[in-house]
Each structure stands twice: as C-alpha cells, then as structure tokens.
Design a protein around this motif. Structure first.
Motif, mmCIF file in Angstrom:
data_model
loop_
_atom_site.group_PDB
_atom_site.id
_atom_site.type_symbol
_atom_site.label_atom_id
_atom_site.label_comp_id
_atom_site.label_asym_id
_atom_site.label_seq_id
_atom_site.Cartn_x
_atom_site.Cartn_y
_atom_site.Cartn_z
ATOM 1 N N LEU A 174 0.718 -1.187 -0.014
ATOM 2 C CA LEU A 174 0.027 0.099 0.145
ATOM 3 C C LEU A 174 0.944 1.115 0.069
ATOM 4 N N PRO A 175 0.240 2.570 -0.388
ATOM 5 C CA PRO A 175 1.316 3.578 -0.538
ATOM 6 C C PRO A 175 1.459 4.051 1.016
ATOM 7 N N GLN A 176 2.313 4.958 1.216
ATOM 8 C CA GLN A 176 2.763 5.210 2.794
ATOM 9 C C GLN A 176 1.423 5.917 3.503
ATOM 10 N N TYR A 177 1.618 5.323 4.628
ATOM 11 C CA TYR A 177 0.654 5.606 5.872
ATOM 12 C C TYR A 177 -0.865 5.003 5.581
ATOM 13 N N PHE A 178 -1.220 4.382 4.393
ATOM 14 C CA PHE A 178 -2.362 3.718 3.883
ATOM 15 C C PHE A 178 -2.477 2.475 4.772
ATOM 16 N N ASP A 179 -1.364 1.706 5.390
ATOM 17 C CA ASP A 179 -1.091 0.626 5.928
ATOM 18 C C ASP A 179 -2.065 0.746 7.369
ATOM 19 N N SER A 180 -1.594 1.862 8.179
ATOM 20 C CA SER A 180 -2.570 1.972 9.318
ATOM 21 C C SER A 180 -4.030 2.277 8.922
ATOM 22 N N VAL A 181 -4.284 2.940 7.913
ATOM 23 C CA VAL A 181 -5.732 3.028 7.508
ATOM 24 C C VAL A 181 -6.378 1.746 7.401
ATOM 25 N N VAL A 182 -5.805 1.080 6.632
ATOM 26 C CA VAL A 182 -6.252 -0.416 6.304
ATOM 27 C C VAL A 182 -6.469 -1.414 7.595
ATOM 28 N N ALA A 183 -5.394 -1.423 8.341
ATOM 29 C CA ALA A 183 -5.218 -2.181 9.421
ATOM 30 C C ALA A 183 -6.042 -1.717 10.553
ATOM 31 N N GLY A 184 -6.562 -0.318 10.618
ATOM 32 C CA GLY A 184 -6.988 0.165 11.709
ATOM 33 C C GLY A 184 -8.538 0.020 11.239
ATOM 34 N N THR A 185 -8.889 -0.167 10.119
ATOM 35 C CA THR A 185 -10.268 -0.157 9.676
ATOM 36 C C THR A 185 -10.642 -1.753 9.956
ATOM 37 N N ILE A 186 -9.911 -2.719 9.605
ATOM 38 C CA ILE A 186 -10.159 -3.963 9.996
ATOM 39 C C ILE A 186 -10.345 -4.224 11.207
ATOM 40 N N LEU A 187 -9.395 -3.673 12.127
ATOM 41 C CA LEU A 187 -9.240 -4.096 13.755
ATOM 42 C C LEU A 187 -10.620 -3.331 14.266
ATOM 43 N N MET A 188 -10.856 -2.153 13.792
ATOM 44 C CA MET A 188 -12.014 -1.202 14.203
ATOM 45 C C MET A 188 -13.548 -2.156 13.951
ATOM 46 N N VAL A 189 -13.587 -2.576 12.727
ATOM 47 C CA VAL A 189 -14.825 -3.459 12.454
ATOM 48 C C VAL A 189 -14.925 -4.542 13.201
#
Length: 298
Positions: A126-141
């Motif tokens: 993933l592009p820079q910083y998008f890893d935390s967005v995707v991982a955070g979204t998965i964890l949050m859901v």
C-alpha cells in the motif's frame, strides 16, 4: 495529503482506546483511571515479546490479556477491597509503571528491524501511511462487531442493565460485582490492545506513552456524541471510532496553524472542554432565540 491519511489511520487505531473507555465510562458509569497505565502496558508487553522473536499477532493478543489482567486488579480493588473506583484505578495505574519497566528492562524499546502486524505483504504494497488506515479499519470493524454481539447476549444485556440501574439489576438476580469485573477486564483489554497496535505503528514502546490517554479517549467519545446524535448503541460504537478520527484531524488542523507539538496535551484538553460545553452553549442559544421570538411577537 499524507498528513491527512496518517491522521485518519491514527484515528482508527486510537479508536480502540475510545471503545474501551466507552464500556466503563458510558455503559458502566465508572470512572476508570486504569487506562492511563493499561495503554503503555499493552505497548510494553507486545513490543518486548516481538523483540524476543514472538509472532506479532500473538504478542498483540498477549497485550489484550495483560490489559484485561490490569482491569481485573482494579475490579477486585473495587469489589473486594471496597475502594472507590477512581482511587482503585489510580493505584493500579501507579503500580503498572513499575511493571512496564520490569517487562521492557528500560524506559524505551525500539522495534527497528522487527516484524510487526504491519509487515503483512498486502499492507506493505500500500502507499505510505495507508497501512495504518487499512489495518485500523479492519481492527475497528472486528472489535466493534464483537462488542455489538457481546452486548446483545444475555450477559451483555445484564452488563448494560447494571450500568443503567444497579439496584434494579440486583432485583433481577444480576451480580453487580461480576459485571464490574467483566466490564473492567474487557475495557482495559481493549485499551491494552490499542497500546499494542499503536506502539507497533510508531515503532517503539515507552513507559510514558500513556500520559493523557484518558483525555484522548474521552475526546473521541464526546466528539462522537456531539457530532452524531440520537444513535442506537450499535451505531454509537462505530461513531466512537469516527469521533477519534475527527479528533485527530482537529489536532492536525491546530498544528498546521503553527502551534508546537509540545502543546498537544493542552490542545487535547481544550478540545475536550469545548466539545463538552458545546451542548450547553447550544441550549442557551436555543433558549435565547425562543425568548427573542416571543419578545418580537409581543
């Protein structure tokens, strides 16, 4: 743009902290200061295990367990020791500081060169910083859906009933002490989990990284309640994570104005105070408008 993406990603990750405090603060009506110690405890446990070669996902799970055990200590102080919840949380939080130092062996441990939950192949692409967005979204859901399921069970309904009215819950055969223990364990387990994922995102764990976390968690909750009103419980849980994102974007906007990052705790407190006062200000304005309309009509 990268700063906005980073803020959104951090908002999702820190949203776990808001969810943890939501259980104790809003559902249980308990003031729990343990979170100030549970957050760095989760970070310390996960980072120390990863440095020793443990699978990062197992290390993250261990952080949840460590947080839950800290919540258990606070719950026992409250239920068995008859210590007020605020003081019990402070006692546990103070003791955890020494435990963090014992776990890490020093005040700060780096994850440089170590694999974390963000080292998964698809996240690396993933592009820079998008890893935390995707991982955070998965964890949050995942976490939010699990909480919704838990609160819909008979045990979860008993948990909610205890927070609403302890005496009524007792009359229904519910044990408030049992609910307090379960609630604080789950709450602090989530906070420990948050500490683990944030530490892995930052690349280090520090014994002082829990300072001000309760303000951050409260800001997420209060902002979600101010912005998203009249929601059901399930929607409210999802809104807490959105409140965390809005809080991060607000901090980013303030920093872009030119204020120093050294003032983050002060800024956080001011943002929280403003959000808490907003409903009262709106009510006064509404009353004033009603009065003026009545005055003009006369």
């Amino acid at each position: 743009m990268n700063l906005i993406v980073s803020a959104i990603g951090q908002g999702f990750l820190w949203g776990l902290l808001g969810l943890g405090l939501f259980l104790s603060f809003r559902i249980m009506n308990t003031t729990d200061m343990t979170v100030e110690g549970t957050f760095p405890l989760g970070a310390a446990v996960s980072v120390s295990l990863i440095v020793q070669g443990t699978n990062p996902f197992l290390a993250t799970l261990a952080a949840f367990v460590a947080g839950a055990l800290a919540g258990l200590v606070t719950a026992l102080l409250i239920t068995k020791g008859k210590i007020p919840s605020l003081l019990a949380g402070i006692l546990t939080m103070t003791g955890i500081y020494s435990i963090d130092l014992m776990v890490m062996g020093k005040s700060n441990v780096s994850l440089l060169g170590k694999k974390t939950i963000y080292s998964l192949a698809f996240l690396q692409k993933l592009p820079q910083y998008f890893d935390s967005v995707v991982a955070g979204t998965i964890l949050m859901v995942l976490v939010t859906c699990d909480l919704i399921w838990f609160l819909s069970t008979d045990f979860g309904q008993a948990f909610i009933a205890t927070g609403d009215n302890t005496q009524m819950a007792k009359s229904q055969g519910i044990s408030p002490q049992q609910m307090t223990v379960a609630g604080l364990m789950i709450s602090n387990g989530l906070v420990g989990l948050c500490g683990a994922v944030v530490a892995q995102s930052n690349g280090y764990a520090d014994v002082n990284m829990g300072m001000g976390t309760i303000v951050i968690a409260l800001a997420s909750i209060i902002i979600s309640e101010v912005v998203f009103r009249n929601l059901g419980l399930a929607s409210r849980l999802f809104a807490v994570s959105l409140g965390s994102i809005i809080y991060r974007l607000l901090l980013l906007a303030v920093l872009q104005v030119g204020l120093s990052s050294n003032n983050l705790n002060l800024i956080s407190s001011l943002v929280l105070a403003a959000c808490m006062m907003l409903p009262q200000v709106e009510e006064k304005l509404r009353l004033k408008q009603t009065f003026m309309k009545g005055f003009k009509h006369d």
